[in-house]
Design a protein around this motif. Sequence first.
Motif, PDB file in Angstrom:
ATOM      1  N   LEU A  59      64.631  49.939  44.197  1.00 11.84           N
ATOM      2  CA  LEU A  59      64.818  49.961  45.645  1.00 11.84           C
ATOM      3  C   LEU A  59      65.563  48.683  46.019  1.00 11.84           C
ATOM      4  O   LEU A  59      65.056  47.579  45.802  1.00 11.84           O
ATOM      5  CB  LEU A  59      63.470  50.024  46.361  1.00 11.84           C
ATOM      6  N   ALA A  60      66.770  48.832  46.538  1.00 13.02           N
ATOM      7  CA  ALA A  60      67.605  47.673  46.882  1.00 13.02           C
ATOM      8  C   ALA A  60      67.178  47.116  48.237  1.00 13.02           C
ATOM      9  O   ALA A  60      67.934  47.106  49.207  1.00 13.02           O
ATOM     10  CB  ALA A  60      69.077  48.063  46.886  1.00 13.02           C
ATOM     11  N   SER A  61      65.935  46.684  48.292  1.00 15.44           N
ATOM     12  CA  SER A  61      65.357  46.176  49.540  1.00 15.44           C
ATOM     13  C   SER A  61      64.090  45.412  49.201  1.00 15.44           C
ATOM     14  O   SER A  61      63.367  45.782  48.274  1.00 15.44           O
ATOM     15  CB  SER A  61      65.020  47.328  50.479  1.00 15.44           C
ATOM     16  N   THR A  62      63.825  44.366  49.952  1.00 15.18           N
ATOM     17  CA  THR A  62      62.552  43.662  49.808  1.00 15.18           C
ATOM     18  C   THR A  62      61.634  43.946  50.987  1.00 15.18           C
ATOM     19  O   THR A  62      60.600  43.297  51.142  1.00 15.18           O
ATOM     20  CB  THR A  62      62.784  42.146  49.669  1.00 15.18           C
ATOM     21  N   SER A  63      61.992  44.939  51.825  1.00 16.29           N
ATOM     22  CA  SER A  63      61.171  45.303  52.977  1.00 16.29           C
ATOM     23  C   SER A  63      59.812  45.819  52.512  1.00 16.29           C
ATOM     24  O   SER A  63      59.750  46.774  51.731  1.00 16.29           O
ATOM     25  CB  SER A  63      61.873  46.384  53.796  1.00 16.29           C
TER      26      SER A  63
END
Length: 196
Positions: A9-13
Amino acid sequence: MNRESPVILASTSPYRRDLLARLGIPFTTAASAVEETPLPDETPAQLVQRLALAKAGAVFAQQPQAIVIGADQMAVCEGAVLGKPGNAEGATRQLRRISGKRVDFLNGLAIMAPSLPVARVELITYTVHMRALSDQEIADYIRRDRPFDCAGSFRSEALGIALASRLEGEDPTALIGLPLIRLCALLAAAGRPVLG
Protein backbone atom coordinates in the motif's frame (compact mmCIF):
# COMPACT_ATOMS: atom_id res chain seq x y z
CA MET A 1 -1.40 -16.28 -10.40
CA ASN A 2 0.31 -13.57 -8.33
CA ARG A 3 0.15 -15.26 -4.93
CA GLU A 4 3.91 -14.77 -4.54
CA SER A 5 3.90 -11.06 -5.37
CA PRO A 6 3.94 -8.96 -2.22
CA VAL A 7 1.16 -6.40 -1.85
CA ILE A 8 2.26 -2.88 -0.95
CA LEU A 9 0.00 0.00 0.00
CA ALA A 10 1.71 3.19 -1.20
CA SER A 11 0.43 5.14 1.79
CA THR A 12 1.22 5.55 5.46
CA SER A 13 -2.37 6.62 6.27
CA PRO A 14 -3.61 4.66 9.30
CA TYR A 15 -7.15 4.87 7.87
CA ARG A 16 -6.15 3.23 4.57
CA ARG A 17 -4.02 0.67 6.37
CA ASP A 18 -6.94 -0.35 8.60
CA LEU A 19 -9.27 -0.61 5.60
CA LEU A 20 -6.88 -2.79 3.59
CA ALA A 21 -6.40 -5.03 6.64
CA ARG A 22 -10.12 -5.85 6.47
CA LEU A 23 -9.46 -7.87 3.30
CA GLY A 24 -7.24 -10.30 5.18
CA ILE A 25 -4.36 -10.31 2.71
CA PRO A 26 -0.77 -9.78 3.86
CA PHE A 27 0.62 -6.38 2.89
CA THR A 28 3.17 -3.79 3.82
CA THR A 29 3.04 -0.01 3.53
CA ALA A 30 5.49 2.39 1.93
CA ALA A 31 5.61 6.15 1.87
CA SER A 32 5.67 7.77 -1.54
CA ALA A 33 6.94 11.32 -1.73
CA VAL A 34 4.78 12.82 -4.49
CA GLU A 35 4.36 16.51 -5.26
CA GLU A 36 0.64 17.21 -4.78
CA THR A 37 0.37 20.66 -6.34
CA PRO A 38 -2.42 20.72 -8.97
CA LEU A 39 -1.39 21.23 -12.58
CA PRO A 40 -2.77 24.25 -14.47
CA ASP A 41 -6.46 23.69 -15.33
CA GLU A 42 -6.46 20.28 -13.60
CA THR A 43 -9.84 19.35 -12.12
CA PRO A 44 -10.07 17.76 -8.66
CA ALA A 45 -11.15 14.47 -10.32
CA GLN A 46 -8.10 14.52 -12.58
CA LEU A 47 -5.85 15.45 -9.68
CA VAL A 48 -6.85 12.56 -7.37
CA GLN A 49 -6.41 10.05 -10.19
CA ARG A 50 -3.01 11.47 -11.17
CA LEU A 51 -1.82 11.47 -7.55
CA ALA A 52 -3.02 7.90 -6.91
CA LEU A 53 -1.14 6.77 -10.02
CA ALA A 54 1.97 8.76 -9.09
CA LYS A 55 2.01 7.29 -5.57
CA ALA A 56 1.69 3.74 -6.89
CA GLY A 57 4.29 4.44 -9.57
CA ALA A 58 6.86 5.81 -7.12
CA VAL A 59 6.72 2.62 -5.05
CA PHE A 60 6.42 0.28 -8.07
CA ALA A 61 9.60 1.78 -9.54
CA GLN A 62 11.43 0.53 -6.43
CA GLN A 63 9.49 -2.75 -6.10
CA PRO A 64 8.58 -3.91 -9.64
CA GLN A 65 7.79 -7.44 -8.47
CA ALA A 66 5.03 -6.18 -6.17
CA ILE A 67 1.36 -5.41 -6.51
CA VAL A 68 1.24 -1.75 -5.51
CA ILE A 69 -1.90 0.16 -4.52
CA GLY A 70 -2.01 3.94 -4.69
CA ALA A 71 -4.86 6.11 -3.42
CA ASP A 72 -5.70 9.77 -3.02
CA GLN A 73 -8.79 11.55 -1.77
CA MET A 74 -10.17 15.04 -1.60
CA ALA A 75 -13.45 16.58 -0.58
CA VAL A 76 -15.13 19.10 -2.88
CA CYS A 77 -18.00 21.45 -2.01
CA GLU A 78 -19.44 23.85 -4.59
CA GLY A 79 -16.29 23.51 -6.69
CA ALA A 80 -13.90 24.27 -3.81
CA VAL A 81 -11.42 21.66 -2.59
CA LEU A 82 -11.50 21.05 1.16
CA GLY A 83 -8.21 19.78 2.53
CA LYS A 84 -7.39 18.52 6.00
CA PRO A 85 -8.18 21.32 8.47
CA GLY A 86 -5.16 20.76 10.71
CA ASN A 87 -6.71 22.31 13.81
CA ALA A 88 -9.98 23.31 15.49
CA GLU A 89 -10.12 26.71 13.81
CA GLY A 90 -9.73 25.19 10.35
CA ALA A 91 -12.31 22.51 11.12
CA THR A 92 -14.79 25.15 12.36
CA ARG A 93 -14.39 27.14 9.13
CA GLN A 94 -14.84 24.04 6.98
CA LEU A 95 -17.88 22.76 8.82
CA ARG A 96 -19.57 26.15 8.68
CA ARG A 97 -18.87 26.25 4.95
CA ILE A 98 -20.35 22.80 4.24
CA SER A 99 -23.30 23.08 6.64
CA GLY A 100 -26.48 22.18 4.75
CA LYS A 101 -24.59 21.45 1.53
CA ARG A 102 -23.45 18.58 -0.65
CA VAL A 103 -19.85 17.37 -0.34
CA ASP A 104 -18.33 15.00 -2.90
CA PHE A 105 -15.48 12.81 -1.71
CA LEU A 106 -13.37 12.02 -4.77
CA ASN A 107 -11.10 9.00 -4.60
CA GLY A 108 -8.37 8.13 -7.03
CA LEU A 109 -7.45 4.44 -6.87
CA ALA A 110 -4.54 2.94 -8.80
CA ILE A 111 -2.88 -0.45 -9.01
CA MET A 112 0.34 -1.58 -10.65
CA ALA A 113 1.48 -5.18 -10.87
CA PRO A 114 3.87 -7.32 -12.93
CA SER A 115 0.85 -9.14 -14.37
CA LEU A 116 -0.84 -5.98 -15.63
CA PRO A 117 0.32 -4.64 -19.01
CA VAL A 118 -0.55 -1.10 -17.91
CA ALA A 119 -1.43 0.53 -14.63
CA ARG A 120 -5.10 0.77 -13.77
CA VAL A 121 -6.50 3.96 -12.27
CA GLU A 122 -10.09 4.78 -11.41
CA LEU A 123 -12.24 7.49 -9.88
CA ILE A 124 -14.72 6.58 -7.17
CA THR A 125 -17.02 9.27 -5.78
CA TYR A 126 -19.08 9.20 -2.62
CA THR A 127 -21.44 12.05 -1.72
CA VAL A 128 -22.45 13.33 1.68
CA HIS A 129 -25.39 15.68 2.15
CA MET A 130 -24.71 17.65 5.31
CA ARG A 131 -27.37 18.73 7.78
CA ALA A 132 -27.66 22.40 8.64
CA LEU A 133 -25.32 22.59 11.62
CA SER A 134 -25.47 24.98 14.56
CA ASP A 135 -22.28 26.47 15.98
CA GLN A 136 -22.89 24.43 19.14
CA GLU A 137 -23.09 21.17 17.16
CA ILE A 138 -19.92 22.05 15.27
CA ALA A 139 -18.04 22.88 18.47
CA ASP A 140 -19.23 19.69 20.19
CA TYR A 141 -18.30 17.53 17.19
CA ILE A 142 -14.83 19.05 16.93
CA ARG A 143 -14.21 18.64 20.66
CA ARG A 144 -15.31 15.01 20.66
CA ASP A 145 -14.06 13.77 17.27
CA ARG A 146 -11.01 15.98 16.55
CA PRO A 147 -11.24 15.50 12.75
CA PHE A 148 -8.10 17.50 12.03
CA ASP A 149 -6.55 14.96 9.64
CA CYS A 150 -9.72 14.30 7.64
CA ALA A 151 -10.61 15.98 4.35
CA GLY A 152 -13.52 18.33 4.91
CA SER A 153 -13.35 17.72 8.69
CA PHE A 154 -15.70 14.76 8.19
CA ARG A 155 -14.78 11.49 9.94
CA SER A 156 -17.52 9.15 8.75
CA GLU A 157 -16.28 6.14 10.70
CA ALA A 158 -16.78 8.03 13.96
CA LEU A 159 -19.11 10.79 15.14
CA GLY A 160 -19.09 12.58 11.77
CA ILE A 161 -21.98 10.43 10.65
CA ALA A 162 -24.19 12.56 12.95
CA LEU A 163 -23.49 15.56 10.70
CA ALA A 164 -25.01 13.99 7.60
CA SER A 165 -28.60 13.92 6.41
CA ARG A 166 -28.01 11.50 3.54
CA LEU A 167 -25.21 9.49 1.92
CA GLU A 168 -24.97 8.51 -1.74
CA GLY A 169 -22.58 6.12 -3.39
CA GLU A 170 -21.68 2.55 -4.17
CA ASP A 171 -18.95 2.03 -1.58
CA PRO A 172 -19.02 3.62 1.88
CA THR A 173 -15.33 2.79 2.42
CA ALA A 174 -14.62 5.47 -0.20
CA LEU A 175 -15.52 8.00 2.51
CA ILE A 176 -12.56 6.81 4.58
CA GLY A 177 -10.15 6.90 1.64
CA LEU A 178 -9.77 3.40 0.18
CA PRO A 179 -12.76 2.08 -1.82
CA LEU A 180 -12.61 -1.63 -1.01
CA ILE A 181 -15.30 -2.82 -3.43
CA ARG A 182 -13.41 -1.48 -6.43
CA LEU A 183 -10.07 -2.49 -4.93
CA CYS A 184 -11.21 -6.13 -4.71
CA ALA A 185 -11.93 -6.06 -8.45
CA LEU A 186 -8.55 -4.46 -9.20
CA LEU A 187 -6.70 -6.99 -7.07
CA ALA A 188 -8.46 -9.82 -8.93
CA ALA A 189 -7.43 -8.25 -12.24
CA ALA A 190 -3.84 -8.19 -10.95
CA GLY A 191 -4.03 -11.90 -10.18
CA ARG A 192 -4.53 -11.53 -6.43
CA PRO A 193 -8.22 -12.21 -5.71
CA VAL A 194 -9.27 -11.65 -2.13
CA LEU A 195 -11.42 -14.79 -2.07
CA GLY A 196 -11.01 -18.17 -3.74
